[in-house]
Design a protein around this motif. Sequence first.
Motif, PDB file in Angstrom:
ATOM      1  N   CYS A  64      -5.432   4.756  -2.234  1.00  0.00           N
ATOM      2  CA  CYS A  64      -4.031   4.535  -2.562  1.00  0.00           C
ATOM      3  C   CYS A  64      -3.779   3.042  -2.690  1.00  0.00           C
ATOM      4  O   CYS A  64      -4.136   2.270  -1.793  1.00  0.00           O
ATOM      5  CB  CYS A  64      -3.125   5.144  -1.480  1.00  0.00           C
ATOM      6  N   THR A  65      -3.165   2.629  -3.790  1.00  0.00           N
ATOM      7  CA  THR A  65      -2.939   1.209  -4.063  1.00  0.00           C
ATOM      8  C   THR A  65      -1.531   0.756  -3.707  1.00  0.00           C
ATOM      9  O   THR A  65      -1.174  -0.395  -3.959  1.00  0.00           O
ATOM     10  CB  THR A  65      -3.191   0.909  -5.549  1.00  0.00           C
ATOM     11  N   VAL A  66      -0.729   1.621  -3.110  1.00  0.00           N
ATOM     12  CA  VAL A  66       0.648   1.270  -2.760  1.00  0.00           C
ATOM     13  C   VAL A  66       0.657   0.216  -1.659  1.00  0.00           C
ATOM     14  O   VAL A  66      -0.128   0.280  -0.713  1.00  0.00           O
ATOM     15  CB  VAL A  66       1.424   2.530  -2.306  1.00  0.00           C
ATOM     16  N   ILE A  67       1.533  -0.771  -1.785  1.00  0.00           N
ATOM     17  CA  ILE A  67       1.751  -1.764  -0.739  1.00  0.00           C
ATOM     18  C   ILE A  67       3.238  -1.846  -0.443  1.00  0.00           C
ATOM     19  O   ILE A  67       4.076  -1.434  -1.259  1.00  0.00           O
ATOM     20  CB  ILE A  67       1.220  -3.156  -1.139  1.00  0.00           C
ATOM     21  N   GLY A  68       3.578  -2.362   0.736  1.00  0.00           N
ATOM     22  CA  GLY A  68       4.983  -2.504   1.084  1.00  0.00           C
ATOM     23  C   GLY A  68       5.160  -2.825   2.545  1.00  0.00           C
ATOM     24  O   GLY A  68       4.188  -2.985   3.294  1.00  0.00           O
ATOM     25  N   ASP A  69       6.411  -2.927   2.966  1.00  0.00           N
ATOM     26  CA  ASP A  69       6.672  -3.149   4.383  1.00  0.00           C
ATOM     27  C   ASP A  69       6.569  -1.817   5.119  1.00  0.00           C
ATOM     28  O   ASP A  69       6.366  -0.756   4.515  1.00  0.00           O
ATOM     29  CB  ASP A  69       8.023  -3.832   4.599  1.00  0.00           C
ATOM     30  N   ILE A  70       6.711  -1.866   6.447  1.00  0.00           N
ATOM     31  CA  ILE A  70       6.477  -0.672   7.257  1.00  0.00           C
ATOM     32  C   ILE A  70       7.461   0.456   6.930  1.00  0.00           C
ATOM     33  O   ILE A  70       7.034   1.597   6.722  1.00  0.00           O
ATOM     34  CB  ILE A  70       6.506  -1.012   8.757  1.00  0.00           C
ATOM     35  N   PRO A  71       8.779   0.218   6.870  1.00  0.00           N
ATOM     36  CA  PRO A  71       9.685   1.327   6.532  1.00  0.00           C
ATOM     37  C   PRO A  71       9.351   1.978   5.194  1.00  0.00           C
ATOM     38  O   PRO A  71       9.413   3.205   5.058  1.00  0.00           O
ATOM     39  CB  PRO A  71      11.068   0.659   6.506  1.00  0.00           C
ATOM     40  N   TYR A  72       8.983   1.165   4.217  1.00  0.00           N
ATOM     41  CA  TYR A  72       8.641   1.722   2.905  1.00  0.00           C
ATOM     42  C   TYR A  72       7.386   2.593   2.999  1.00  0.00           C
ATOM     43  O   TYR A  72       7.322   3.683   2.424  1.00  0.00           O
ATOM     44  CB  TYR A  72       8.424   0.590   1.902  1.00  0.00           C
ATOM     45  N   LEU A  73       6.375   2.115   3.740  1.00  0.00           N
ATOM     46  CA  LEU A  73       5.126   2.870   3.844  1.00  0.00           C
ATOM     47  C   LEU A  73       5.304   4.154   4.643  1.00  0.00           C
ATOM     48  O   LEU A  73       4.660   5.172   4.348  1.00  0.00           O
ATOM     49  CB  LEU A  73       4.039   2.003   4.471  1.00  0.00           C
ATOM     50  N   VAL A  74       6.161   4.135   5.653  1.00  0.00           N
ATOM     51  CA  VAL A  74       6.426   5.361   6.417  1.00  0.00           C
ATOM     52  C   VAL A  74       7.011   6.426   5.491  1.00  0.00           C
ATOM     53  O   VAL A  74       6.584   7.587   5.502  1.00  0.00           O
ATOM     54  CB  VAL A  74       7.365   5.076   7.603  1.00  0.00           C
ATOM     55  N   ALA A  75       7.998   6.038   4.681  1.00  0.00           N
ATOM     56  CA  ALA A  75       8.587   6.988   3.728  1.00  0.00           C
ATOM     57  C   ALA A  75       7.558   7.444   2.700  1.00  0.00           C
ATOM     58  O   ALA A  75       7.516   8.617   2.316  1.00  0.00           O
ATOM     59  CB  ALA A  75       9.784   6.334   3.038  1.00  0.00           C
ATOM     60  N   HIS A  76       6.707   6.522   2.267  1.00  0.00           N
ATOM     61  CA  HIS A  76       5.659   6.844   1.296  1.00  0.00           C
ATOM     62  C   HIS A  76       4.669   7.861   1.867  1.00  0.00           C
ATOM     63  O   HIS A  76       4.297   8.826   1.192  1.00  0.00           O
ATOM     64  CB  HIS A  76       4.945   5.551   0.897  1.00  0.00           C
ATOM     65  N   LEU A  77       4.255   7.666   3.121  1.00  0.00           N
ATOM     66  CA  LEU A  77       3.311   8.599   3.752  1.00  0.00           C
ATOM     67  C   LEU A  77       3.921   9.996   3.867  1.00  0.00           C
ATOM     68  O   LEU A  77       3.252  11.004   3.639  1.00  0.00           O
ATOM     69  CB  LEU A  77       2.910   8.085   5.140  1.00  0.00           C
ATOM     70  N   LYS A  78       5.201  10.028   4.202  1.00  0.00           N
ATOM     71  CA  LYS A  78       5.876  11.313   4.368  1.00  0.00           C
ATOM     72  C   LYS A  78       6.095  12.016   3.035  1.00  0.00           C
ATOM     73  O   LYS A  78       5.801  13.217   2.898  1.00  0.00           O
ATOM     74  CB  LYS A  78       7.212  11.097   5.074  1.00  0.00           C
ATOM     75  N   ASP A  79       6.587  11.284   2.053  1.00  0.00           N
ATOM     76  CA  ASP A  79       6.997  11.911   0.795  1.00  0.00           C
ATOM     77  C   ASP A  79       5.834  12.120  -0.175  1.00  0.00           C
ATOM     78  O   ASP A  79       5.763  13.150  -0.847  1.00  0.00           O
ATOM     79  CB  ASP A  79       8.075  11.060   0.117  1.00  0.00           C
ATOM     80  N   ASP A  80       4.926  11.147  -0.258  1.00  0.00           N
ATOM     81  CA  ASP A  80       3.864  11.210  -1.263  1.00  0.00           C
ATOM     82  C   ASP A  80       2.558  11.789  -0.734  1.00  0.00           C
ATOM     83  O   ASP A  80       1.844  12.478  -1.462  1.00  0.00           O
ATOM     84  CB  ASP A  80       3.620   9.814  -1.845  1.00  0.00           C
ATOM     85  N   HIS A  81       2.234  11.501   0.527  1.00  0.00           N
ATOM     86  CA  HIS A  81       0.992  12.020   1.104  1.00  0.00           C
ATOM     87  C   HIS A  81       1.215  13.235   2.007  1.00  0.00           C
ATOM     88  O   HIS A  81       0.242  13.822   2.486  1.00  0.00           O
ATOM     89  CB  HIS A  81       0.271  10.918   1.892  1.00  0.00           C
ATOM     90  N   LYS A  82       2.480  13.577   2.230  1.00  0.00           N
ATOM     91  CA  LYS A  82       2.842  14.762   3.031  1.00  0.00           C
ATOM     92  C   LYS A  82       2.250  14.714   4.447  1.00  0.00           C
ATOM     93  O   LYS A  82       1.848  15.726   5.016  1.00  0.00           O
ATOM     94  CB  LYS A  82       2.375  16.049   2.333  1.00  0.00           C
ATOM     95  N   VAL A  83       2.188  13.522   5.008  1.00  0.00           N
ATOM     96  CA  VAL A  83       1.688  13.360   6.372  1.00  0.00           C
ATOM     97  C   VAL A  83       2.756  13.831   7.360  1.00  0.00           C
ATOM     98  O   VAL A  83       3.952  13.558   7.181  1.00  0.00           O
ATOM     99  CB  VAL A  83       1.327  11.885   6.650  1.00  0.00           C
TER     100      VAL A  83
END
Length: 305
Positions: free
Chosen positions: A152-171
């Motif tokens: 995964c090539t996504v970068i960002g701050d912690i709040p952005y990555l938390v949302a990304h993990l939940k929404d895009d990776h379904k963690v």
Amino acid sequence: MASGNPFFDDMRSKPEVIDPPQNEDMMDVGESVNDPAQTALKPNVTVTSSVRELLECPVCLNAMYPPIHQCSNGHTLCSGCKPRVHNRCPTCRHELGNIRCLALEKVAASLELPCKYQSFGCIGIYPYYSKLKHESQCVYRPYNCPYAGSECTVIGDIPYLVAHLKDDHKVDMHNGSTFNHRYVKSNPHEVENATWMLTVFSCFGQYFCLHFEAFQLGMAPVYIAFLRFMGDDNEAKSYSYSLEVGGNGRKMIWQGVPRSIRDSHRKVRDSFDGLIIQRNMALFFSGGDRKELKLRVTGRIWKEQ
């Protein structure tokens, strides 16, 4: 769980950001990088795009640092690319020789530029020769996505990555500092190299990632579980965690400090910084005929005083 079947082929994570290469001829500016006076907001410095282009190596397109080389026609390139072009100017094909472009080096020394992570909150303005080193250590630099199992090539701050993990990776997301996971695999011998992120924990106002991997340690198939901290290493050291696995009247316990997500999951795994369970022991803990993996791992996270 990041996938319906948590066992999948290991994909290597994106390489982490490394310190820029150093050259013995490069100006020594290390002491000024972390000077509080340097990080204070200074009067705005306007640098035209033409000046920026002059300082861009035509081969690698990166900013040039001393020694900056030039050919007899005045075309420049960085010292790192000079050997790559076999001493021929990439612009006019003339022989390069060993001519230094001292004028351009002095122009660069006179510049002060904002950090490239300005949009992430860094307000510092730095001398040209300090800027690259600062950016390699800037506390505002974004994080790589910590998801394991895909590139995964996504970068960002912690709040952005938390949302990304939940929404895009379904963690799975979990509030709390304790956990209890069970891993089941009907034929564990099929899993030689697999990695997955199980859960992101929210506790103490921070986020933590729990990982579990199967890989080869020499000739021995093993499992490893470990925790990563979603933040920098200096903050990670404020926390500890424990993992416990067992069965048939036996148990193994691991206690450690979560590693920052600045370290890739592969780097943590390869340093063996976690609870390592040999496959035979894992199957013993599973009970039965040892043909099915039923491994229960419990743990907790706490903040050090």
